[in-house]
Enzyme design. Structure first.
Site, PDB file in Angstrom:
ATOM      1  CD  GLN A 196      -1.785  -2.254   1.808  1.00  0.00           C
ATOM      2  OE1 GLN A 196      -0.631  -2.680   1.867  1.00  0.00           O
ATOM      3  NE2 GLN A 196      -2.803  -2.953   2.259  1.00  0.00           N
ATOM      4  CG  ASP A 237      -7.393  -0.832   9.675  1.00  0.00           C
ATOM      5  OD1 ASP A 237      -6.183  -0.553   9.634  1.00  0.00           O
ATOM      6  OD2 ASP A 237      -8.125  -0.866   8.677  1.00  0.00           O
TER       7      ASP A 237
HETATM    8  O1  MRU Z   1      -5.652  -3.726   4.319  1.00  0.00           O
HETATM    9  P1  MRU Z   1      -5.927  -2.258   4.147  1.00  0.00           P
HETATM   10  O2  MRU Z   1      -5.203  -1.657   2.984  1.00  0.00           O
HETATM   11  O3  MRU Z   1      -7.411  -1.972   4.128  1.00  0.00           O
HETATM   12  O4  MRU Z   1      -5.340  -1.596   5.448  1.00  0.00           O
HETATM   13  C1  MRU Z   1      -5.425  -0.207   5.597  1.00  0.00           C
HETATM   14  C2  MRU Z   1      -4.762   0.330   6.811  1.00  0.00           C
HETATM   15  O5  MRU Z   1      -4.226  -0.389   7.615  1.00  0.00           O
HETATM   16  C3  MRU Z   1      -4.871   1.812   7.030  1.00  0.00           C
HETATM   17  O6  MRU Z   1      -3.741   2.304   7.660  1.00  0.00           O
HETATM   18  C4  MRU Z   1      -6.101   2.107   7.899  1.00  0.00           C
HETATM   19  O7  MRU Z   1      -7.244   1.512   7.340  1.00  0.00           O
HETATM   20  C5  MRU Z   1      -6.340   3.546   8.078  1.00  0.00           C
HETATM   21  S1  MRU Z   1      -6.990   4.290   6.613  1.00  0.00           S
HETATM   22  C6  MRU Z   1      -7.312   5.913   6.872  1.00  0.00           C
END
Ligand code: MRU
Length: 346
Positions: A196, A237
């Site tokens: 990401q 999250d």
């Molecule tokens: O697996 P993902 O890409 O959905 O994980 C995203 C994250 O861990 C982000 O840091 C989190 O959702 C915060 S988004 C503002």
């Protein structure tokens, strides 16, 4: 922002396909709730607040698909749609928060005719999106005060416009500091296994002209020890009642390294990310994803076939490693349990 993460248009949902970035900027069109659920599961859209918006819009689409003669039948089918949305990803609480919000508004209007309820759900889903953008801007404004002129800010994963309705939480703080002319530089962890950081965070920061350097996850400690990182800002999250925070796998490592090197470590998140039903982070469900995300890179094998793999997508950073939690209502520090209860509990 020069892109839309998700949008409701002409009774369809459009999403920027995050599985194709940074190579291709493709917008997918969704006309039914099941394909929206698949898009969440398949990471076309990801990031806690963005998942919440997608679920709300998916439910609004689903309500339009329901064929029902009675209210009882409509609400039974709506509940089934909500269950399917809830089964997409387990860790980000914003998903469940958005589903509950949609259920509540439908129930509060259960005396209305079915088309009126469908329209109310559509408007509510759009409200979730619009409010998220406003909330991210408030988080940015509150958090920018924590960032000193000339700072180098390390971030992990993508907590940007792509992970929200736009602007971002951690990247919202960074954007706001940049907009204030603070001359900041970002170090982005690549964030294995899904990348990401490399694929999304770097893409959106470069689009906005915010100076960014990409590093692999294993380099964070090196740069901290050399004194090249001023502070860390990450998203979340799910945040438990005591401040323990689940975020992308590897966040805990960054937080421990930050404390060891006396570097402030901030979490930026909306109030919808707090889960006061959990006393501590121990109760946060952690998603385990497919082994192929670890054994393959861009479709190519990087490990011998048949190797045993673990792939938890998130970890929990204990509250004692967190310098402050930046929300739309202000920055929480110190005794998190009390402060969170005061801010979120009402
Ligand atoms: O697996 P993902 O890409 O959905 O994980 C995203 C994250 O861990 C982000 O840091 C989190 O959702 C915060 S988004 C503002």
């Amino acid at each position: 922002m020069s892109f839309r993460t998700i949008e409701w248009r002409d009774n369809k949902v459009f999403m920027l396909d995050q599985t194709k970035l940074p190579g291709e900027e493709v917008y997918n069109e969704y006309g039914d709730f099941k394909s929206v659920a698949e898009a969440i599961r398949g990471m076309v859209i990801r990031g806690a607040p963005a998942i919440g918006v997608a679920a709300a819009m998916g439910i609004a689409l689903g309500a339009r698909e329901i064929v029902a003669d009675t209210h009882e039948s409509f609400f039974r089918q709506l509940s089934n749609i909500c269950d399917i949305m809830a089964g997409t990803r387990p860790t980000a609480v914003n998903l469940f928060w958005a589903i509950e919000r949609m259920k509540r508004v439908a129930e509060a209007n259960q005396e209305r005719d079915l088309n009126a309820i469908r329209e109310i759900l559509r408007l509510e889903a759009i409200a979730v999106e619009v409010e998220d953008l406003q909330i991210c801007r408030a988080i940015g404004a509150n958090g920018a005060a924590m960032i000193r002129e000339g700072s180098t800010v390390l971030t992990h994963c993508n907590a940007g416009g792509l992970a929200t309705a736009g602007y971002g939480t951690a990247l919202g703080v960074i954007r706001a500091a940049h907009e204030q002319g603070k001359n900041i530089h970002v170090f982005a962890d690549e964030t294995r296994p899904w990348l990401q950081g490399a694929r999304l965070t770097v893409w959106e920061l470069m689009k906005d002209g915010i100076p960014v350097t990409l590093i692999s996850d294993s380099m964070a400690g090196y740069f901290m020890r050399k004194g090249e990182i001023s502070c860390c800002v990450v998203g979340a999250d799910r945040i438990a009642a005591n401040g323990d925070t689940a975020n992308k796998i590897g966040t805990y490592t960054v937080a421990v390294l930050a404390k060891e090197n006396k570097i402030p470590f901030y979490v930026a998140a909306p109030l919808s990310t707090f889960d006061l039903s959990l006393e501590s982070g121990d109760g946060i469900p952690i998603e385990e994803r497919h082994s192929r995300e670890v054994t393959h890179l861009a479709g190519f094998p990087v490990a011998p076939e048949g190797v045993k793999v673990r792939n938890p997508a998130f970890d929990v950073t204990p509250a004692r490693y967190i310098t402050g939690i930046i929300t739309e209502k202000g920055v929480l520090t110190g005794d998190y349990r009390q402060r969170i209860r005061d801010m979120v509990g009402k």
